[in-house]
Design a protein around this motif. Structure first.
Motif: not given
Length: 165
Positions: A22-28, A69-71
């Motif tokens: 999910s984090v990678e998708q946000i950064i993408r 926040a968790p991340v």
């Protein structure tokens, strides 16, 4: 694109992890943003360590949401090897907006915590992350599952539209 009208700033999060995909998708989504002369000045630091999150939460008067926040995604920009050296802040603005919209589309919450152009905010964050000299902190986006519902605000103001006659 109704998600644009549903996005809201989220400052409190449930104690649920956000997975790496999910984090990678946000950064993408951030990396899909336009940038001057396609210089793409961005670099990202993904922070999960509670001690580092706590340090980032004290860097500005407004960055407290990072602590729960968790991340957090720390959006940085390069200061070297730029084709358009006056444009990184504009490039990063487009990038961060894309990330906020993507997080919202994934039913995640986030908020834009501005660090640039304030050296007194950037330096402690840079130190907390041990960033190289050629990187500056632009913004921190804490990401998590929203705690509570929150309210979407309609910001449309027709008085700000000036039609050519």
């Amino acid at each position: 694109m109704n998600i644009i009208f549903k996005r809201k700033s989220v400052r409190t999060y449930l104690d649920i992890d956000v997975d790496d995909a999910s984090v990678e998708q946000i950064i993408r989504a951030g990396m899909a943003a336009p940038s001057a002369k396609n210089q793409r000045p961005w670099e990202f630091y993904v922070v999960r360590n509670k001690e580092t999150l706590a340090k980032l939460a004290t860097c500005t008067p407004y960055s407290r949401p990072v602590a729960n926040a968790p991340v957090a995604i720390v959006a940085c920009y390069r200061t070297n090897d730029l084709f358009a050296p006056l444009m990184p802040l504009l490039d990063m603005s487009c990038c961060c907006e894309n990330m906020l919209i993507q997080a919202s589309a994934m039913d995640l919450g986030s908020v834009w915590l501005s660090f640039a152009p304030h050296p007194e905010r950037q330096e402690p964050a840079k130190k907390a992350l041990n960033l190289p000299e050629n990187l500056e902190v632009f913004a921190v986006l804490p990401v998590g599952y929203p705690k509570g519902v929150g309210k979407v605000i309609d910001r449309f103001d027709p008085a700000r539209i000036h039609w050519e006659k």
